[in-house]
Design a protein around this motif. Structure first.
Motif, PDB file in Angstrom:
ATOM      1  N   ARG A 222      35.851  42.115  42.861  1.00 58.51           N
ATOM      2  CA  ARG A 222      35.791  43.556  42.632  1.00 58.51           C
ATOM      3  C   ARG A 222      36.972  44.012  41.792  1.00 58.51           C
ATOM      4  O   ARG A 222      38.049  43.403  41.804  1.00 58.51           O
ATOM      5  CB  ARG A 222      35.811  44.299  43.966  1.00 58.51           C
ATOM      6  CG  ARG A 222      34.681  43.916  44.890  1.00 58.51           C
ATOM      7  CD  ARG A 222      34.703  44.729  46.155  1.00 58.51           C
ATOM      8  NE  ARG A 222      34.510  46.158  45.908  1.00 58.51           N
ATOM      9  CZ  ARG A 222      34.514  47.084  46.859  1.00 58.51           C
ATOM     10  NH1 ARG A 222      34.706  46.727  48.117  1.00 58.51           N
ATOM     11  NH2 ARG A 222      34.320  48.353  46.565  1.00 58.51           N
ATOM     12  N   ASP A 223      36.769  45.104  41.080  1.00 64.51           N
ATOM     13  CA  ASP A 223      37.875  45.762  40.384  1.00 64.51           C
ATOM     14  C   ASP A 223      38.641  46.591  41.397  1.00 64.51           C
ATOM     15  O   ASP A 223      38.053  47.404  42.129  1.00 64.51           O
ATOM     16  CB  ASP A 223      37.350  46.647  39.259  1.00 64.51           C
ATOM     17  CG  ASP A 223      36.713  45.837  38.140  1.00 64.51           C
ATOM     18  OD1 ASP A 223      37.184  44.712  37.877  1.00 64.51           O
ATOM     19  OD2 ASP A 223      35.730  46.317  37.545  1.00 64.51           O
ATOM     20  N   ARG A 237      40.928  42.816  38.347  1.00 60.15           N
ATOM     21  CA  ARG A 237      39.839  42.247  39.142  1.00 60.15           C
ATOM     22  C   ARG A 237      40.407  41.195  40.088  1.00 60.15           C
ATOM     23  O   ARG A 237      41.163  40.311  39.674  1.00 60.15           O
ATOM     24  CB  ARG A 237      38.780  41.622  38.246  1.00 60.15           C
ATOM     25  CG  ARG A 237      37.700  40.873  39.023  1.00 60.15           C
ATOM     26  CD  ARG A 237      36.408  40.785  38.262  1.00 60.15           C
ATOM     27  NE  ARG A 237      35.799  42.096  38.101  1.00 60.15           N
ATOM     28  CZ  ARG A 237      34.545  42.287  37.670  1.00 60.15           C
ATOM     29  NH1 ARG A 237      33.788  41.256  37.352  1.00 60.15           N
ATOM     30  NH2 ARG A 237      34.066  43.510  37.543  1.00 60.15           N
ATOM     31  N   THR A 239      40.193  37.956  41.743  1.00 60.80           N
ATOM     32  CA  THR A 239      39.431  36.778  41.335  1.00 60.80           C
ATOM     33  C   THR A 239      39.476  35.638  42.349  1.00 60.80           C
ATOM     34  O   THR A 239      38.691  34.698  42.250  1.00 60.80           O
ATOM     35  CB  THR A 239      39.950  36.257  39.984  1.00 60.80           C
ATOM     36  OG1 THR A 239      41.362  36.013  40.096  1.00 60.80           O
ATOM     37  CG2 THR A 239      39.682  37.268  38.879  1.00 60.80           C
ATOM     38  N   VAL A 249      44.879  38.449  41.066  1.00 64.90           N
ATOM     39  CA  VAL A 249      44.342  39.613  40.368  1.00 64.90           C
ATOM     40  C   VAL A 249      44.536  39.408  38.870  1.00 64.90           C
ATOM     41  O   VAL A 249      45.653  39.153  38.407  1.00 64.90           O
ATOM     42  CB  VAL A 249      45.050  40.916  40.813  1.00 64.90           C
ATOM     43  CG1 VAL A 249      44.497  42.118  40.044  1.00 64.90           C
ATOM     44  CG2 VAL A 249      44.885  41.123  42.317  1.00 64.90           C
TER      45      VAL A 249
END
Length: 273
Positions: A222-223, A237, A239, A249
Motif C-alpha cells: 500500500r501507499d 509504498r 514493499t 518503504v
C-alpha cells in the motif's frame, strides 16, 4: 445499560494455569489481577527483581495501560484482554525486532480462528478489522528480557471505544467473545510461534515467520504516509519487511528506506492524489 458479571465474567486464574502451564513449556505461571496501572510496567518491575521468562500477567482493568510512545490504552473492566508476558529469546539481538510482529501474528491467528473474522496486522504493532483497531502490541526491553503486552478489545460497545477508529470483537459480531478461550488460544499460538522462531535461531525466513507476517499484514503493498520524529514525513509504498523486522518503504524517487518500530510515530494510508 451497564454490563454485569453475566455479560463480562471474571477470568479464572486456576483454569488458565491448568491449560497453559506445563513442564518444558514457555509459560511458567499465569497471574490474574482485578486491577493494576500497567501490566507491562508490573512485569518490568518483576524482571528487575529477578523475574524469569514465561511469567504472564493479565489485568481485568488497567488504570494506566500504555501503547507505543506513551499513548494510553484504557477500557472498562473485563471488556478486553490486557496480557503481558516476559520473554528471553536466546537468539541474536538484531532479530529481536521480530517479537512484536510474532506476538501480533499469533494473536491475529488465534482471534481469526475463534472469532471467524478477518483480522489483519498493521506494521509494527496493531491488529485491524477493516482498518479499525482491534488490538495493540507493546514490546519493551528490560535487562536481558523483553516484556510484551497485548491489549485486545473484546466486548466494548461503540460508546465505550477509546477512539472512533477502534473496534471490538462484539462490534464486529465475532463468533467468540468469551475472554477465557480467547486468552488460552492467544497464549498457545504465541508459544507455538515463539518456539518455532527460537528453534530457527530467530531466523524469520527459516521459521516461516516473515512469510506468515507478509501474508497477514495489511500494510504491505500500500501507499503509506509515515510520520517520523521531529515532524518529518515519508511517503511511499510499503514493499516488504526485512530480515530484522523493519518495514521497507520505496519512495517516488526509487529509494528504499528501512524503518524500525522505534523510528516511527504513525503509519497511515497515503493521501489521495
Amino acid at each position: 445499560m451497564p454490563y454485569t458479571d453475566l455479560d463480562r465474567p471474571p477470568l479464572s486464574e486456576a483454569a488458565l494455569n491448568r491449560a497453559l502451564v506445563r513442564p518444558g513449556g514457555v509459560w511458567t505461571g499465569i497471574t490474574v489481577v482485578p486491577r493494576t496501572g500497567s501490566t507491562n510496567a508490573d512485569l518490568a518491575q518483576a524482571v528487575r527483581g529477578g523475574g524469569k521468562e514465561g511469567q504472564v500477567l493479565i489485568a481485568e482493568a488497567q488504570a494506566a495501560g500504555r501503547g507505543r510512545l506513551g499513548r494510553s490504552w484504557v477500557s472498562p473492566p473485563r471488556s478486553g484482554l490486557a496480557i503481558s508476558m516476559v520473554l528471553r529469546p536466546d537468539v541474536p539481538v538484531a532479530r529481536h525486532g521480530w517479537l512484536p510482529l510474532l506476538v501480533g501474528l499469533a494473536a491475529a491467528t488465534a482471534v481469526r480462528r475463534l472469532g471467524e473474522i478477518d483480522v489483519r496486522l498493521k506494521w509494527p504493532n496493531d491488529l485491524l478489522v477493516d482498518e479499525r483497531k482491534l488490538a495493540g502490541v507493546l514490546a519493551e526491553r528490560v535487562d536481558s528480557c523483553v516484556v510484551i503486552g497485548i491489549g485486545l478489545n473484546v466486548t466494548l460497545r461503540p460508546d465505550e471505544l477509546p477512539v472512533p477508529t477502534a473496534t471490538s470483537l462484539a462490534i464486529e459480531e465475532a463468533a467468540c467473545v468469551d475472554r477465557e478461550p480467547l486468552a488460552k488460544a492467544i497464549l498457545r499460538d504465541i508459544e507455538e510461534t515463539y518456539r518455532d522462531w527460537i528453534a530457527a535461531d530467530g531466523d524469520a525466513d527459516a521459521s516461516g515467520l516473515r512469510a506468515a507476517c507478509l501474508a497477514a499484514t495489511a500494510t504491505i503493498g500500500r501507499d503509506i504516509r509515515v510520520e517520523l520524529p521531529g515532524e518529518r514525513m515519508l511517503i511511499g509504498r510499503a514493499t516488504g519487511i526485512d530480515s530484522s523486522g523493519q518495514l521497507l518503504v520505496t519512495t517516488a524517487d526509487g529509494r528504499e528506506h528501512s524503518l524500525s518500530a522505534g523510528d516511527v510515530v504513525h503509519v497511515r494510508p497515503a493521501p489521495a492524489t
